[in-house]
Design a protein around this motif. Structure first.
Motif, PDB file in Angstrom:
ATOM      1  N   VAL A 169       0.875  -1.181   0.000  1.00 55.25           N
ATOM      2  CA  VAL A 169       0.000   0.000   0.000  1.00 55.25           C
ATOM      3  C   VAL A 169       0.908   1.225   0.000  1.00 55.25           C
ATOM      4  CG1 VAL A 169      -1.733   1.319   1.282  1.00 55.25           C
ATOM      5  CG2 VAL A 169      -1.834  -1.186   1.262  1.00 55.25           C
ATOM      6  N   SER A 224      -2.500   5.327   1.738  1.00 56.35           N
ATOM      7  CA  SER A 224      -3.689   4.762   2.375  1.00 56.35           C
ATOM      8  C   SER A 224      -4.934   5.587   2.074  1.00 56.35           C
ATOM      9  CB  SER A 224      -3.479   4.684   3.884  1.00 56.35           C
ATOM     10  OG  SER A 224      -3.525   5.996   4.426  1.00 56.35           O
ATOM     11  N   GLU A 225      -6.066   4.977   2.374  1.00 56.97           N
ATOM     12  CA  GLU A 225      -7.352   5.651   2.203  1.00 56.97           C
ATOM     13  C   GLU A 225      -7.386   6.961   3.001  1.00 56.97           C
ATOM     14  OE1 GLU A 225     -10.434   2.831   3.123  1.00 56.97           O
ATOM     15  OE2 GLU A 225     -12.017   4.167   2.448  1.00 56.97           O
ATOM     16  N   GLU A 226      -6.863   6.920   4.242  1.00 53.49           N
ATOM     17  CA  GLU A 226      -6.871   8.105   5.108  1.00 53.49           C
ATOM     18  C   GLU A 226      -5.973   9.199   4.534  1.00 53.49           C
ATOM     19  OE1 GLU A 226      -6.274   4.944   6.210  1.00 53.49           O
ATOM     20  OE2 GLU A 226      -8.283   4.662   7.040  1.00 53.49           O
ATOM     21  N   ILE A 265      -5.215   9.666   1.443  1.00 52.60           N
ATOM     22  CA  ILE A 265      -5.880  10.223   0.255  1.00 52.60           C
ATOM     23  C   ILE A 265      -6.940  11.231   0.684  1.00 52.60           C
ATOM     24  CG2 ILE A 265      -7.375   9.738  -1.736  1.00 52.60           C
ATOM     25  CD1 ILE A 265      -6.025   6.957  -1.911  1.00 52.60           C
ATOM     26  N   ALA A 266      -7.765  10.849   1.664  1.00 53.55           N
ATOM     27  CA  ALA A 266      -8.854  11.721   2.115  1.00 53.55           C
ATOM     28  C   ALA A 266      -8.321  13.061   2.621  1.00 53.55           C
ATOM     29  CB  ALA A 266      -9.664  11.023   3.200  1.00 53.55           C
ATOM     30  N   PHE A 294     -12.773   8.613  -9.107  1.00 54.08           N
ATOM     31  CA  PHE A 294     -12.846   8.605  -7.644  1.00 54.08           C
ATOM     32  C   PHE A 294     -12.345   9.946  -7.093  1.00 54.08           C
ATOM     33  CE2 PHE A 294     -13.105   3.953  -6.236  1.00 54.08           C
ATOM     34  CZ  PHE A 294     -13.534   3.492  -7.467  1.00 54.08           C
ATOM     35  N   ASP A 308     -14.672  12.783  -5.126  1.00 51.65           N
ATOM     36  CA  ASP A 308     -14.289  13.122  -3.751  1.00 51.65           C
ATOM     37  C   ASP A 308     -13.916  14.602  -3.650  1.00 51.65           C
ATOM     38  OD1 ASP A 308     -14.814  10.631  -2.799  1.00 51.65           O
ATOM     39  OD2 ASP A 308     -12.726   9.960  -2.703  1.00 51.65           O
ATOM     40  N   GLY A 337      -5.430   1.284  -8.093  1.00 48.81           N
ATOM     41  CA  GLY A 337      -6.357   1.562  -7.005  1.00 48.81           C
ATOM     42  C   GLY A 337      -6.884   2.983  -7.051  1.00 48.81           C
ATOM     43  N   TYR A 338      -7.983   3.238  -6.331  1.00 47.40           N
ATOM     44  CA  TYR A 338      -8.611   4.553  -6.276  1.00 47.40           C
ATOM     45  C   TYR A 338      -8.809   5.105  -7.697  1.00 47.40           C
ATOM     46  CZ  TYR A 338      -9.780   9.098  -4.191  1.00 47.40           C
ATOM     47  OH  TYR A 338     -10.413  10.246  -3.797  1.00 47.40           O
ATOM     48  N   PRO A 398      -9.748   1.100  -2.377  1.00 47.48           N
ATOM     49  CA  PRO A 398      -9.872   2.448  -1.801  1.00 47.48           C
ATOM     50  C   PRO A 398      -8.526   3.134  -1.561  1.00 47.48           C
ATOM     51  CG  PRO A 398     -10.281   0.797  -0.118  1.00 47.48           C
ATOM     52  CD  PRO A 398     -10.086   0.042  -1.409  1.00 47.48           C
ATOM     53  N   TYR A 399      -7.434   2.418  -1.783  1.00 47.44           N
ATOM     54  CA  TYR A 399      -6.084   2.976  -1.568  1.00 47.44           C
ATOM     55  C   TYR A 399      -5.275   2.853  -2.871  1.00 47.44           C
ATOM     56  CZ  TYR A 399      -5.192  -2.025  -1.153  1.00 47.44           C
ATOM     57  OH  TYR A 399      -5.145  -3.378  -1.400  1.00 47.44           O
TER      58      TYR A 399
END
Ligand code: XMP
Ligand code: MG
Length: 185
Positions: free
Chosen positions: A9, A12-14, A16-17, A51, A55, A159-160, A172-173
């Motif tokens: 990875v 991470s999803e976090e 990215i957010a 994505f 977002d 991903g994403y 999501p990552y």
């Protein structure tokens, strides 16, 4: 869910957010909410940027409209040739609009520099780029971008929204791909 296809990875999803929020602030600062050119027009490059685009749009504090374009660059599946073909063009005229291209990744930069030339010939009021990822070591042409999420090593990532042969977009990552997937060891 893809077994050991994902080697690691990378983002991470976090992460990215968090970055999407930062980029949304940057974008909102650049464009007034009541610009005479009307609502900001996000132009998403299909399919990789979907994505990121959705977002980002949800975090923007200025009114935006959304259009999509699909382009394909001739060449092998993991490298770009710079010869670009429009697979799906914009539905609307962009003349006089504030246009922000939303990209998933700048690799060689050839696709984006072609796209910038193409869209600027349509006379937008302004034309800027925001990209989630960029590979500085792969750049083959200079492209000016307003916002970059992450500079990443020169490795193929998925991903994403990003795919290998249409797979892995749903992760999501952002991850690196095990070389066995594309025929390596
Ligand atoms: P260039 O080289 O023209 O390439 O900047 C841009 C387009 O190539 C695709 N691309 C990737 N897709 N993982 C992907 O899933 C990657 O690591 C990668 N590098 C480039 C992508 O479609 C991008 O818009
Ligand atoms: Mg792709």
């Amino acid at each position: 869910m893809y077994g050991d296809d994902i080697a690691s990875v990378l983002i991470s999803e976090e992460q990215i957010a968090e970055k999407v929020e930062e980029l949304a602030e940057l974008v909102a600062k650049r464009y007034p909410a009541d610009a005479p050119e009307g609502d900001l027009l996000l132009v998403g490059v299909l399919k990789g940027a979907i994505f990121f685009m959705t977002d980002l749009a949800k975090k923007l504090t200025v009114p935006t409209q959304m259009e999509f374009m699909a382009v394909s660059s001739y060449g092998s599946s993991t490298s770009s040739s710079g010869v670009v073909r429009i697979m799906k063009d914009l539905d609307k005229d962009i003349a006089g609009r504030n246009v922000l291209i939303v990209e998933d990744i700048i690799d060689s930069g050839l696709t984006l520099s072609w796209l910038l030339r193409n869209l600027s010939s349509r006379n937008p009021a302004s034309l800027e780029v925001v990209t989630l990822l960029r590979k500085p070591d792969a750049l083959r042409t200079q492209v000016d971008v307003m916002g970059v999420g992450f500079d990443i090593p020169n490795e193929f990532v998925v991903g994403y929204g990003l795919d290998y042969d249409e797979r892995y977009r749903d992760l999501p990552y952002i991850g690196t791909l095990n070389p066995k997937v594309y025929g390596g060891k």
